[in-house]
Design an enzyme around this catalytic site. Structure first.
Site, PDB file in Angstrom:
ATOM      1  N   SER A 131       4.668   5.189   5.760  1.00 15.52           N
ATOM      2  CA  SER A 131       4.963   3.878   5.578  1.00 15.52           C
ATOM      3  C   SER A 131       6.269   3.401   5.204  1.00 15.52           C
ATOM      4  O   SER A 131       7.572   3.652   6.071  1.00 15.52           O
ATOM      5  CB  SER A 131       3.959   3.042   4.738  1.00 15.52           C
ATOM      6  OG  SER A 131       3.648   1.879   4.788  1.00 15.52           O
ATOM      7  N   ASP A 189      -3.713   1.857  13.322  1.00 11.52           N
ATOM      8  CA  ASP A 189      -3.037   1.361  12.046  1.00 11.52           C
ATOM      9  C   ASP A 189      -2.816  -0.168  12.622  1.00 11.52           C
ATOM     10  O   ASP A 189      -2.245  -0.579  13.364  1.00 11.52           O
ATOM     11  CB  ASP A 189      -1.781   2.096  11.864  1.00 11.52           C
ATOM     12  CG  ASP A 189      -1.015   1.876  10.587  1.00 11.52           C
ATOM     13  OD1 ASP A 189      -1.084   0.693  10.117  1.00 11.52           O
ATOM     14  OD2 ASP A 189      -0.483   2.943  10.342  1.00 11.52           O
ATOM     15  N   HIS A 226      -4.107   2.898   8.380  1.00 14.18           N
ATOM     16  CA  HIS A 226      -2.819   3.201   7.591  1.00 14.18           C
ATOM     17  C   HIS A 226      -3.165   4.125   6.396  1.00 14.18           C
ATOM     18  O   HIS A 226      -3.143   3.508   5.180  1.00 14.18           O
ATOM     19  CB  HIS A 226      -2.463   1.890   6.923  1.00 14.18           C
ATOM     20  CG  HIS A 226      -0.989   1.825   6.620  1.00 14.18           C
ATOM     21  ND1 HIS A 226       0.206   1.925   7.502  1.00 14.18           N
ATOM     22  CD2 HIS A 226      -0.467   1.474   5.725  1.00 14.18           C
ATOM     23  CE1 HIS A 226       1.072   1.879   6.930  1.00 14.18           C
ATOM     24  NE2 HIS A 226       1.056   1.642   5.533  1.00 14.18           N
TER      25      HIS A 226
END
Length: 425
Positions: A295, A376, A405
């Protein structure tokens, strides 16, 4: 259990909450594109099959609502339906430009709601970035690195006896960073005398303490897991909770209208400073340095490797801060979705060019391994492909299509195993 397996078990368990897999639910909503690879040609129609299951069997007369449209944008279709036999085929339409078409379904069963989605990719390898490359991009960052090089390390390491193991010493480190900032992290060093490769672990978004990558150090690596906010990483959890709700709330947009004062300038340069510290250690083998994260950490992995040629390999999971200007061109932009609203300043757009991962990716020279999924909703795949398609260095992409995610253990194993193999050559 072998040392290798213990390493990956630790990595999975130590991932931040943003990496956690979704919780299993009694009612399962399954949404599946009619192409098994989820890939379509421009102009080709995508169909989505929706199935609602309880105990493995279709739920009759399940009520659903669904939306279909380009990811993160206003849906082109919003409908409701009753699944007489527990299944329905939705005509999702098509796209005329490379991108992703998302079908999100919410089912209501016994008074509770359950949500699932699927995302069809239309020629994703042709997605091009929207962010511009400033003419002085390299000069801007070379100046920053030159300023950083004049700052002494002033590294202070405090042994944490309660975290040490039979084979690894664990330290809380405090290093002088860019400007007047300090950089904090958890350093893990094998006790056995020798020279070792090093891995920098860069963090996902948020404010939290860190435990250090002890398991990888057990396998013969020096590891440094850093925070980015200029605060110690071994404080009481309540401190981070207070900062997240107060002084650091919304930090990704701090000073976005000024490229010289934007929050991530210090962050990016302090990732280089972390490497300064790692290569200064007498136990470092002098050659093999890797960086990894997910991320925000996926973004920082790419940025760090791009800024620092001492990095030999990188592993990045669903990188954020990628093609953030997508919304200004009518498509999804990357986290933190700075330009999703109507108020977009000229200064902020200018700043974005200096910090967007796309522009660092274009200058990458190191081999990298990447992973993400099409579902995501935090880091849209459009934004991540804008990065990946900009990379000319050796690269591999491990796609787990249905993931959002978060990561599955297989992704951690593949990327971590690859990085371990490269650095141990």
């Amino acid at each position: 259990m072998s040392k290798f397996n213990r390493l990956f078990l630790f990595l999975v368990l130590s991932c931040s909450t943003a990496w956690a897999q979704p919780v299993e639910q009694l009612i399962k909503v399954i949404v599946a594109p009619d192409h098994t690879d989820w890939i379509y040609r421009i102009g080709e129609k995508a169909k989505f099959t929706v199935t609602v299951l309880e105990n493995g069997n279709p739920v009759k007369d399940a009520k659903i609502s669904y939306e279909v449209g380009p990811e993160k944008l206003k849906p082109a279709v919003q409908q409701t339906a009753v699944l007489k036999d527990g299944t329905l085929v939705i005509d999702g339409g098509t796209m005329q430009t490379p991108g992703f078409l998302r079908c999100a379904v919410t089912a209501e069963v016994k008074g509770k709601t359950y949500r699932r989605l699927a995302t069809a990719g239309f020629n994703p390898t042709a997605i091009q970035p929207t962010v511009t490359m400033p003419a002085d991009f390299s000069a801007f960052w070379n100046k920053g690195k030159s300023e950083l090089a004049k700052v002494p390390l002033d590294a202070r390491s405090t042994l944490l006896p309660e975290r040490c193991t039979e084979n690894v010493n664990v330290y809380h480190v405090n290093i002088q960073g860019y400007g007047n900032s300090r950089l904090y992290g958890i350093l893990c060093v094998p006790k056995k005398e020798g020279k070792y490769p090093a891995v920098l672990r860069v963090p996902g978004a948020g404010i939290r303490p860190y435990g250090g990558d002890i398991a990888r150090a057990e396998l013969g690596f020096i590891t440094l897991e850093i925070g980015i906010h200029g605060i110690p990483v071994n404080l009481d959890p309540s401190v981070y909770t207070s900062l997240a709700a107060g002084a650091l709330n919304g930090y990704p947009s701090f000073n976005i209208d000024d490229k010289d004062r934007y929050y991530y300038k210090r962050v990016y340069l302090n990732c280089v400073r972390a490497n300064d510290f790692l290569v200064s250690l007498p136990q470092f083998d002098g050659a093999n340095l890797g960086v990894m994260g997910g991320s925000q950490g996926g973004a920082l992995s790419i940025v760090t490797a791009s800024l620092d040629s001492r990095v030999k390999y990188l592993a990045a999971m669903y990188p954020a801060l990628s093609d953030v200007t997508g919304y200004t061109k009518g498509r999804a932009g990357g986290w933190p979705h700075l330009f999703r609203g109507d108020m977009v300043s000229k200064e902020a757009l200018e700043t974005a060019g200096y910090y967007d991962v796309v522009n660092f990716a274009k200058q990458l020279k190191q081999p990298g391994y990447y992973t993400w999924g099409y579902n995501d909703e935090t880091c849209p795949p459009t934004s991540m492909y804008a990065v990946y398609n900009s990379i000319t260095a050796p690269k591999d992409l491990y796609l787990l299509l249905e993931t959002g995610h978060y990561v599955y253990p297989e992704q951690v194993e593949v990327l971590g195993g690859w990085l371990t193999k490269q650095l141990k050559k």
